[in-house]
Design a protein around this motif. Structure first.
Motif, mmCIF file in Angstrom:
data_model
loop_
_atom_site.group_PDB
_atom_site.id
_atom_site.type_symbol
_atom_site.label_atom_id
_atom_site.label_comp_id
_atom_site.label_asym_id
_atom_site.label_seq_id
_atom_site.Cartn_x
_atom_site.Cartn_y
_atom_site.Cartn_z
ATOM 1 N N HIS A 151 0.830 -1.207 0.000
ATOM 2 C CA HIS A 151 0.000 0.000 0.000
ATOM 3 C C HIS A 151 0.869 1.263 0.000
ATOM 4 C CE1 HIS A 151 -3.133 2.821 0.866
ATOM 5 N NE2 HIS A 151 -2.665 3.080 2.091
ATOM 6 N N GLN A 205 -7.142 2.666 -5.187
ATOM 7 C CA GLN A 205 -7.590 2.844 -3.810
ATOM 8 C C GLN A 205 -8.758 1.906 -3.466
ATOM 9 O OE1 GLN A 205 -8.497 7.008 -3.474
ATOM 10 N NE2 GLN A 205 -6.351 7.600 -3.109
ATOM 11 N N GLU A 206 -9.624 1.698 -4.419
ATOM 12 C CA GLU A 206 -10.738 0.781 -4.177
ATOM 13 C C GLU A 206 -10.230 -0.656 -3.943
ATOM 14 O OE1 GLU A 206 -13.565 0.805 -7.298
ATOM 15 O OE2 GLU A 206 -14.882 -0.684 -6.345
ATOM 16 N N HIS A 249 -8.772 -0.943 -0.421
ATOM 17 C CA HIS A 249 -9.809 -1.129 0.604
ATOM 18 C C HIS A 249 -10.344 -2.558 0.606
ATOM 19 C CE1 HIS A 249 -9.563 2.983 1.645
ATOM 20 N NE2 HIS A 249 -10.183 3.481 0.562
ATOM 21 N N GLU A 283 -7.870 -4.722 2.465
ATOM 22 C CA GLU A 283 -7.968 -4.500 3.907
ATOM 23 C C GLU A 283 -9.143 -5.282 4.506
ATOM 24 O OE1 GLU A 283 -8.195 -0.321 4.532
ATOM 25 O OE2 GLU A 283 -6.020 -0.151 4.871
ATOM 26 N N ARG A 284 -10.256 -5.280 3.794
ATOM 27 C CA ARG A 284 -11.413 -6.047 4.287
ATOM 28 C C ARG A 284 -11.118 -7.546 4.290
ATOM 29 N NH1 ARG A 284 -14.273 -2.166 1.153
ATOM 30 N NH2 ARG A 284 -14.449 -3.640 -0.574
ATOM 31 N N GLY A 291 -10.792 -0.269 10.273
ATOM 32 C CA GLY A 291 -11.361 -1.307 9.402
ATOM 33 C C GLY A 291 -11.074 -2.712 9.835
#
Length: 502
Positions: free
Chosen positions: A358, A390-391, A394, A397-398, A499
Motif C-alpha cells: 500500500h 484505492q478501491e 480497501h 484490507e477487508r 477497518g
C-alpha cells in the motif's frame, strides 16, 4: 528374564526365524527382597549390556491365572463380560488388580470369532453372580491378574536398576510358549507340562480345549515326592478328563526315570523330557548350558518379546495403552497450538505485506501525480486509475480483516473443545457485522455435547449457539458408539475505525 523365588534366569535371543540363543545366565537371588533384587538387576544390566526393554516373567505364586467363559452379548462389550467373570476368581477387589486377557476362541467355539485379542485394563467395580461358565458355546478367555501394589514393587526395582520393562507375563505360560516352539500346534490345544521347581515344589501346566490351568503341588518330603506327584496327576485327570496321557517334564534330566516309573501305572501315561536344545534347534550355545531346563521359561519370555509367542500375556498392556493415549493427546494439543500460531503468523505477515504494498502504491501515485500534472489531456485518466487502486486497497484490507476474525473464531472454538470431543467439519463466513458458521463433530456422550454448547457460549464468546442435530452412530475405526452432532454458530463483530475487527 524370569523371576523365580530363589534365582533370576535370563535368556537373550535373536530371531525368530532362525531363533538363536545368544546368551543365558542364572544368578541366585531372593526376588522377594527389593534391595537384593535391585542389586542383582544392576549386575545383570552391566554384564549383559542390556539396552532394550525386557520381558519379565513372574512365578505363578505371585499371580492368578484362570480361564473364563464370558457371556458376550456384543463384541463392543466383551471386556465387560470378562471383567464380570473375573471378579469371582479374585481374593481381593478388582480395583486393586492389574489384569490382562487373551482370547483363545470366539463365539460358537470358533477361534477369533470377532476381532478382540490381547486387551489389558485395570478396572474395578461390583461383584457378580454365578455365570454360565460351562456353556460350550461361550468364548474361551485366559486371564492373568495380580495386585497392582505388588506389580509396582517389582517394577520399581527395575526402574532403580536402570532397566526398561516392555511386558510382564507369567512364567508358566512362558514355558508353554517355549514348548510350542518345537512342536506342531494342535487344534484344539492339548498338552501337559510337569515343572519341577525344587525338591519341595512342583506345578502342572495343563492346556486343553477347556482352557489353561496352573496347578501347584506342595511336596511334603523327598521320600514321598513321586507318590504325591502320581496322586496329583490322577486327581487332575479325574477333574480334567480331556488332558492327554503324555507328560512333558521341565526339570533335571536325572529325574526323568523317577517320573516315568511313578506315572507309568496311571493309565499308560508317557513321560518325555523337554529338551531346550531341541526348542532352539539352530542355537550354538544351548547345548553348553549347565542346567538347560532352568532357562525354558526365560526362552518363552524372549519369544514374546520377538512377537512369536503363542499365548502372549502382558500385565502392563493397560498401562501402556493409557500412556500411548496420553502421548497422542499431547501431540494433538501441540499440533493444534502450532496451527493457531502459524495462522496468526500468516495473518500478521499478510497484513504487513499488504501495508508495504500500500505504501509503495501511494508513493508511486504521488510521483505520477507530480509528473503528469502538466499533462492536462491525461489527468482525468490518471485520476480514474488512482481511484481504482484505492478501491482495490480497501478490498484487500477487508479481506485481511475477515481472515483475522476467522482465525480468532477458530482459536476460541479450539479452546472450548472438551477433552473427548473432536471436530470433523467447520464452515464459517462473514455476513455484515456477524460471523455465521456450522460446526460438525463427534463426542463420546451427550453430556460432552452439552458441555461443548455451554463452552461455546462462555469460552468462545458465541452470541448464538443452535444445535441442528445429534445422532448416535458407530465409529468405523474403533467400533464404539459415538454421538455425531451439528451446531449452528453466530458471533457478532464490531468494526473499528481502521477497518479491522477485535
Amino acid at each position: 528374564m524370569e523371576l523365580s523365588p530363589s534365582a533370576i534366569q535370563v535368556a537373550v535371543v535373536s530371531g525368530p526365524k532362525p531363533l538363536r540363543l545368544l546368551a543365558a545366565r542364572e544368578i541366585p537371588c531372593d526376588s522377594a527382597d527389593g534391595g537384593v533384587l535391585t542389586r542383582t538387576l544392576v549386575q545383570l544390566r552391566s554384564s549383559l549390556r542390556i539396552r532394550h526393554p525386557i520381558i519379565v516373567g513372574l512365578p505363578s505364586t505371585s499371580t492368578i491365572l484362570t480361564t473364563v467363559k464370558p457371556l458376550v452379548v456384543s463384541p463392543q462389550r466383551a471386556l465387560l463380560a470378562v471383567e464380570f467373570e473375573l471378579r469371582q476368581h479374585l481374593p481381593f477387589e478388582l480395583a486393586e488388580a492389574t489384569w490382562h486377557c487373551h482370547w483363545l476362541s470366539g463365539p460358537n467355539g470358533h477361534p477369533r470369532g470377532f476381532r478382540i485379542s490381547d486387551f489389558g485394563f485395570r478396572i474395578g467395580g461390583v461383584s457378580n453372580p454365578q455365570s454360565a461358565i460351562h456353556n460350550p458355546q461361550l468364548p474361551l478367555v485366559v486371564v492373568a491378574a495380580m495386585k497392582h501394589s505388588l506389580l509396582n514393587e517389582r517394577l520399581a526395582c527395575f526402574r532403580r536398576a536402570g532397566l526398561s520393562v516392555g511386558a510382564v507375563s507369567v512364567s508358566a505360560v512362558a514355558m508353554l510358549n517355549a514348548w510350542s516352539l518345537s512342536h506342531a500346534k494342535p487344534s484344539p490345544p492339548s498338552v501337559a507340562l510337569l515343572h519341577l521347581l525344587n525338591e519341595q515344589t512342583a506345578e502342572w501346566v495343563l492346556w486343553s480345549p477347556t482352557g489353561l490351568q496352573i496347578v501347584p503341588v506342595a511336596i511334603s518330603s523327598a521320600e514321598t515326592c513321586w507318590q504325591e506327584l502320581a496322586a496329583s496327576w490322577e486327581a487332575l485327570h479325574a477333574q480334567f478328563p480331556d488332558v492327554p496321557r503324555q507328560v512333558w517334564l521341565v526339570g533335571p534330566s536325572t529325574a526323568l526315570g523317577q517320573v516315568q516309573s511313578s506315572l507309568a501305572g496311571q493309565g499308560g501315561t508317557q513321560v518325555e523330557w523337554f529338551d531346550l536344545a531341541r526348542a532352539a534347534a539352530v542355537t550354538t550355545g544351548a547345548s553348553r548350558l549347565e542346567h538347560p531346563e532352568r532357562s525354558v521359561a526365560a526362552l518363552g519370555l524372549a519369544l514374546q518379546g520377538l512377537g512369536a509367542a503363542r499365548l502372549p500375556l502382558n500385565l502392563l498392556a493397560g498401562a501402556q495403552r493409557e500412556g500411548r493415549h496420553r502421548q497422542a493427546q499431547r501431540r494433538t494439543m501441540l499440533i493444534n497450538g502450532s496451527c493457531v500460531v502459524a495462522m496468526l503468523a500468516l495473518g500478521v505477515g499478510g497484513m504487513a505485506e499488504v501495508g508495504r504494498r500500500h505504501r509503495l502504491v501511494l508513493e508511486s501515485i504521488e510521483r505520477q501525480e507530480r509528473l503528469y500534472r502538466t499533462l492536462r489531456s491525461e489527468i482525468r485518466a490518471l485520476l480514474q486509475r488512482q481511484e481504482r487502486l484505492q478501491e482495490r486497497h480497501h478490498q484487500l484490507e477487508r479481506v485481511v480483516g475477515d481472515a483475522r476474525v476467522v482465525a480468532q473464531v477458530l482459536g476460541r472454538i479450539t479452546e472450548a473443545l472438551p477433552e473427548e470431543v473432536w471436530l470433523t467439519k467447520l464452515e464459517c463466513a462473514r455476513g455484515g457485522a456477524a460471523i455465521d458458521g456450522v460446526l460438525e463433530g463427534r463426542a463420546k456422550s451427550f453430556q460432552q455435547v452439552t458441555q461443548l454448547l455451554d463452552q461455546l457460549k462462555s469460552v468462545a464468546g458465541m452470541t448464538s449457539v443452535k444445535p441442528l442435530s445429534t445422532t448416535v452412530i458407530t465409529d468405523p475405526g474403533t467400533g464404539k458408539e459415538v454421538v455425531a452432532f451439528a451446531v449452528q454458530l453466530q458471533r457478532s463483530v464490531q468494526e473499528s475505525v481502521n477497518g479491522t475487527s477485535p
